[in-house]
Design a protein around this motif. Structure first.
Motif, PDB file in Angstrom:
ATOM      1  N   GLU A 131     -53.746  47.010  -4.184  1.00 51.12           N
ATOM      2  CA  GLU A 131     -53.032  45.964  -3.448  1.00 51.12           C
ATOM      3  C   GLU A 131     -53.528  45.884  -2.004  1.00 51.12           C
ATOM      4  O   GLU A 131     -53.690  44.781  -1.459  1.00 51.12           O
ATOM      5  CB  GLU A 131     -51.535  46.242  -3.490  1.00 51.12           C
ATOM      6  N   MET A 132     -53.772  47.020  -1.396  1.00 57.72           N
ATOM      7  CA  MET A 132     -54.297  47.036  -0.034  1.00 57.72           C
ATOM      8  C   MET A 132     -55.693  46.431   0.013  1.00 57.72           C
ATOM      9  O   MET A 132     -56.045  45.723   0.960  1.00 57.72           O
ATOM     10  CB  MET A 132     -54.326  48.467   0.492  1.00 57.72           C
ATOM     11  N   GLU A 133     -56.477  46.680  -1.038  1.00 56.34           N
ATOM     12  CA  GLU A 133     -57.815  46.102  -1.116  1.00 56.34           C
ATOM     13  C   GLU A 133     -57.744  44.584  -1.244  1.00 56.34           C
ATOM     14  O   GLU A 133     -58.554  43.861  -0.668  1.00 56.34           O
ATOM     15  CB  GLU A 133     -58.567  46.701  -2.303  1.00 56.34           C
ATOM     16  N   MET A 134     -56.747  44.100  -1.984  1.00 51.85           N
ATOM     17  CA  MET A 134     -56.599  42.653  -2.143  1.00 51.85           C
ATOM     18  C   MET A 134     -56.248  41.993  -0.808  1.00 51.85           C
ATOM     19  O   MET A 134     -56.791  40.932  -0.470  1.00 51.85           O
ATOM     20  CB  MET A 134     -55.536  42.331  -3.196  1.00 51.85           C
ATOM     21  N   ILE A 135     -55.356  42.604  -0.049  1.00 49.17           N
ATOM     22  CA  ILE A 135     -55.003  42.064   1.270  1.00 49.17           C
ATOM     23  C   ILE A 135     -56.240  42.070   2.172  1.00 49.17           C
ATOM     24  O   ILE A 135     -56.499  41.116   2.903  1.00 49.17           O
ATOM     25  CB  ILE A 135     -53.868  42.885   1.913  1.00 49.17           C
ATOM     26  N   SER A 136     -57.013  43.148   2.076  1.00 48.43           N
ATOM     27  CA  SER A 136     -58.242  43.236   2.860  1.00 48.43           C
ATOM     28  C   SER A 136     -59.217  42.129   2.488  1.00 48.43           C
ATOM     29  O   SER A 136     -59.880  41.548   3.359  1.00 48.43           O
ATOM     30  CB  SER A 136     -58.893  44.607   2.649  1.00 48.43           C
ATOM     31  N   MET A 137     -59.301  41.800   1.205  1.00 43.30           N
ATOM     32  CA  MET A 137     -60.180  40.715   0.748  1.00 43.30           C
ATOM     33  C   MET A 137     -59.687  39.374   1.269  1.00 43.30           C
ATOM     34  O   MET A 137     -60.488  38.526   1.657  1.00 43.30           O
ATOM     35  CB  MET A 137     -60.258  40.711  -0.773  1.00 43.30           C
ATOM     36  N   TRP A 138     -58.375  39.165   1.292  1.00 43.79           N
ATOM     37  CA  TRP A 138     -57.829  37.915   1.834  1.00 43.79           C
ATOM     38  C   TRP A 138     -58.216  37.755   3.312  1.00 43.79           C
ATOM     39  O   TRP A 138     -58.526  36.647   3.753  1.00 43.79           O
ATOM     40  CB  TRP A 138     -56.301  37.911   1.716  1.00 43.79           C
TER      41      TRP A 138
END
Length: 240
Positions: free
Chosen positions: A145-152
């Motif tokens: 989930e943290m990686e997804m926010i980072s991608m956003w």
């Protein structure tokens, strides 16, 4: 002119120098004495004296002529000042001690400092964003989930404020999952939404379209005329 009138004139006589120079001159590597010499050069310019000599500067300071000469040489070597040629009204060329290089260095330093400050503020906003997600989900975020926010943030270049707005949409819609939030952001990006205000207008537009659509009793009865005209995924109707 009596002393009272002279006092008034002295108090009103202007001397202009950019305020940023007072704030940043030590960061530029200037000493107090060098800064004062630059102010004197600026003042000479205002008086119409383009090429003040060490003797001229000495006459207004407690420093000796030799000390002023040394400081002027150092200012020139570090490119805070330079000698330039100016065309006079009679066609002759005159020399001028220019402090334009000083302002160029000041401008570069200012933009560097501004960029660092903006980067710091951006990191703080991103940190608050992660915290907000954890508050809404009521638990620590998983590495994925943290990686997804980072991608956003990094890949999709979404503003943290806009990501938080998408989170609020998910909360209001009771669709608390990252896939749904990702679809909201994808829809906003596809439709050129870059601010929260634009997101509100876009959401109202989508909701208005949804309300105008005829109700369907059976999915198999959907005809070509009944198919939604709204292009792309409708995140307001989307599932998990």
């Amino acid at each position: 002119m009596n002393p009272e009138d002279l006092t008034h004139v002295l108090g009103e006589e202007p001397f202009t120098i950019n305020g940023l120079l007072f704030q940043y001159y030590t960061r530029l590597g200037l000493t107090d004495e060098q800064f004062l010499i630059l102010l004197h050069i600026r003042r000479f310019h205002q008086e119409g004296h383009d090429f003040p000599t060490p003797e001229d500067i000495e006459s207004r300071m407690t420093s000796t002529k030799e000390a002023c000469t040394k400081q002027l040489q150092e200012l020139s070597a570090k490119r805070f000042i330079e000698i330039i040629d100016l065309a006079a009204s009679d066609g002759k060329m005159n020399e001028r001690v220019s402090i334009q290089p000083l302002y160029e260095k000041l401008a570069m330093l200012y933009f560097e400092q501004s960029a660092k400050q903006e980067e710091k503020q951006q990191k703080e906003r991103e940190g608050e964003l992660y915290k907000r997600f954890e508050e809404e989900f009521g638990r620590p975020l998983s590495p994925m989930e943290m990686e997804m926010i980072s991608m956003w943030l990094d890949d999709d270049q979404h503003d943290p404020v806009l990501i938080e707005a998408a989170l609020r949409e998910a909360v209001v819609s009771s669709r608390m999952n990252f896939r749904y939030i990702d679809r909201i952001l994808f829809d906003w990006k596809k439709n050129g939404v870059k601010t929260v205000e634009q997101a509100k207008i876009h959401g109202e537009k989508v909701r208005g379209y949804k309300e105008k659509q005829p109700k369907k009793t059976n999915a198999s009865e959907k005809t070509d005329e009944q198919k939604p005209a709204y292009p792309g995924y409708n995140w307001l109707e989307g599932g998990d």
